[in-house]
Design a protein around this motif. Structure first.
Motif, PDB file in Angstrom:
ATOM      1  N   LYS A  40       0.864  -1.178   0.000  1.00  0.00           N
ATOM      2  CA  LYS A  40       0.000   0.000   0.000  1.00  0.00           C
ATOM      3  C   LYS A  40       0.896   1.221   0.000  1.00  0.00           C
ATOM      4  O   LYS A  40       1.732   1.395   0.877  1.00  0.00           O
ATOM      5  CB  LYS A  40      -0.912   0.000   1.224  1.00  0.00           C
ATOM      6  CG  LYS A  40      -1.954  -1.086   1.167  1.00  0.00           C
ATOM      7  CD  LYS A  40      -2.880  -1.028   2.357  1.00  0.00           C
ATOM      8  CE  LYS A  40      -3.913  -2.133   2.259  1.00  0.00           C
ATOM      9  NZ  LYS A  40      -4.842  -2.122   3.377  1.00  0.00           N
ATOM     10  N   ASN A  73       6.260  -9.892   3.337  1.00  0.00           N
ATOM     11  CA  ASN A  73       5.046  -9.143   3.630  1.00  0.00           C
ATOM     12  C   ASN A  73       3.935 -10.169   3.790  1.00  0.00           C
ATOM     13  O   ASN A  73       3.575 -10.844   2.829  1.00  0.00           O
ATOM     14  CB  ASN A  73       4.737  -8.158   2.501  1.00  0.00           C
ATOM     15  CG  ASN A  73       3.488  -7.345   2.769  1.00  0.00           C
ATOM     16  OD1 ASN A  73       2.754  -7.592   3.722  1.00  0.00           O
ATOM     17  ND2 ASN A  73       3.231  -6.368   1.921  1.00  0.00           N
ATOM     18  N   GLU A 112      -2.600  -8.690   4.907  1.00  0.00           N
ATOM     19  CA  GLU A 112      -3.560  -8.425   5.977  1.00  0.00           C
ATOM     20  C   GLU A 112      -3.947  -9.738   6.656  1.00  0.00           C
ATOM     21  O   GLU A 112      -4.342 -10.690   6.000  1.00  0.00           O
ATOM     22  CB  GLU A 112      -4.800  -7.745   5.417  1.00  0.00           C
ATOM     23  CG  GLU A 112      -4.512  -6.345   4.910  1.00  0.00           C
ATOM     24  CD  GLU A 112      -5.763  -5.604   4.475  1.00  0.00           C
ATOM     25  OE1 GLU A 112      -6.875  -6.003   4.887  1.00  0.00           O
ATOM     26  OE2 GLU A 112      -5.613  -4.639   3.724  1.00  0.00           O
ATOM     27  N   PRO A 157      -3.815  -5.193  16.404  1.00  0.00           N
ATOM     28  CA  PRO A 157      -3.524  -4.653  15.072  1.00  0.00           C
ATOM     29  C   PRO A 157      -2.071  -4.195  14.967  1.00  0.00           C
ATOM     30  O   PRO A 157      -1.548  -3.549  15.871  1.00  0.00           O
ATOM     31  CB  PRO A 157      -4.481  -3.463  14.951  1.00  0.00           C
ATOM     32  CG  PRO A 157      -5.563  -3.722  15.951  1.00  0.00           C
ATOM     33  CD  PRO A 157      -4.901  -4.485  17.071  1.00  0.00           C
ATOM     34  N   ASN A 189       0.921  -2.688  11.995  1.00  0.00           N
ATOM     35  CA  ASN A 189       1.221  -2.228  10.650  1.00  0.00           C
ATOM     36  C   ASN A 189       2.608  -1.612  10.687  1.00  0.00           C
ATOM     37  O   ASN A 189       2.759  -0.397  10.735  1.00  0.00           O
ATOM     38  CB  ASN A 189       0.191  -1.216  10.159  1.00  0.00           C
ATOM     39  CG  ASN A 189       0.436  -0.837   8.715  1.00  0.00           C
ATOM     40  OD1 ASN A 189       1.146  -1.533   7.998  1.00  0.00           O
ATOM     41  ND2 ASN A 189      -0.148   0.269   8.285  1.00  0.00           N
ATOM     42  N   GLN A 190       3.604  -2.456  10.737  1.00  0.00           N
ATOM     43  CA  GLN A 190       4.960  -1.957  10.830  1.00  0.00           C
ATOM     44  C   GLN A 190       5.948  -2.944  10.246  1.00  0.00           C
ATOM     45  O   GLN A 190       5.652  -4.124  10.092  1.00  0.00           O
ATOM     46  CB  GLN A 190       5.324  -1.656  12.283  1.00  0.00           C
ATOM     47  CG  GLN A 190       5.123  -2.812  13.236  1.00  0.00           C
ATOM     48  CD  GLN A 190       5.289  -2.399  14.680  1.00  0.00           C
ATOM     49  OE1 GLN A 190       6.331  -1.894  15.042  1.00  0.00           O
ATOM     50  NE2 GLN A 190       4.260  -2.607  15.482  1.00  0.00           N
ATOM     51  N   GLN A 191       7.104  -2.411   9.893  1.00  0.00           N
ATOM     52  CA  GLN A 191       8.187  -3.268   9.429  1.00  0.00           C
ATOM     53  C   GLN A 191       9.087  -3.540  10.622  1.00  0.00           C
ATOM     54  O   GLN A 191       9.469  -2.619  11.342  1.00  0.00           O
ATOM     55  CB  GLN A 191       8.992  -2.579   8.327  1.00  0.00           C
ATOM     56  CG  GLN A 191       8.250  -2.484   7.028  1.00  0.00           C
ATOM     57  CD  GLN A 191       9.138  -1.950   5.921  1.00  0.00           C
ATOM     58  OE1 GLN A 191      10.356  -1.887   6.044  1.00  0.00           O
ATOM     59  NE2 GLN A 191       8.514  -1.574   4.828  1.00  0.00           N
TER      60      GLN A 191
END
Length: 149
Positions: free
Chosen positions: A25, A42, A45, A108, A110-112
């Motif tokens: 994204k 990756n 989701e 939740p 959303n990180q590397q």
């Protein structure tokens, strides 16, 4: 004309060819279709409480066996929601070993996150053998022994 070049092959590499490609994204539409770097995974989701399992391979092109080990306690945010099996083991020269990663998020994310493994060349005293912590020794009790008890 003559062209000269120099090539390089890592002794140990990650083979992610079986991992499904997940688009990224991004505000830049061109970046959405670029493949990830060769050492990035990756998972896409994943709903909280659900899980995703992938198989990656560690490949050894060196002349010596290699020992790998992931940390016993994974760094946040992976502690408690990512398992790696095997997490420690040996990879013989010219072979690759499958590693199963199972991710089950508890919140939740959303990180590397960089996940490092310790790698080192090893030598055996005696015959080389394949080994990792996912291997199990199973022994069976003969049916007659159970009945006599």
């Amino acid at each position: 004309r003559t062209f000269l070049g120099e090539g390089y092959v890592s002794d140990v590499s990650w083979d992610l060819s079986d991992v499904p490609f997940q688009s990224v994204k991004s505000d830049d539409p061109a970046e959405q279709f670029l493949p990830p770097p060769p050492d990035h995974v990756n998972l896409g989701e994943v709903a909280v409480g659900a899980d995703v399992t992938i198989t990656v391979y560690i490949s050894n092109t060196a002349r010596d066996p290699v020992r790998f080990q992931f940390p016993e306690t994974l760094p946040p945010p992976f502690a408690g929601c990512l398992s790696i099996s095997p997490s420690v083991g040996h990879v013989q020269p010219g072979t690759r070993k499958p590693l199963t990663l199972t991710f089950r998020p508890t919140e939740p994310l959303n990180q590397q996150v960089e996940l490092s493994a310790t790698l080192c060349s090893i030598a055996y005293e005696g015959e080389a053998e394949d080994w990792d912590d996912a291997m199990r020794t199973v022994s069976f009790t003969p049916h007659e022994s159970i009945m006599e008890s």
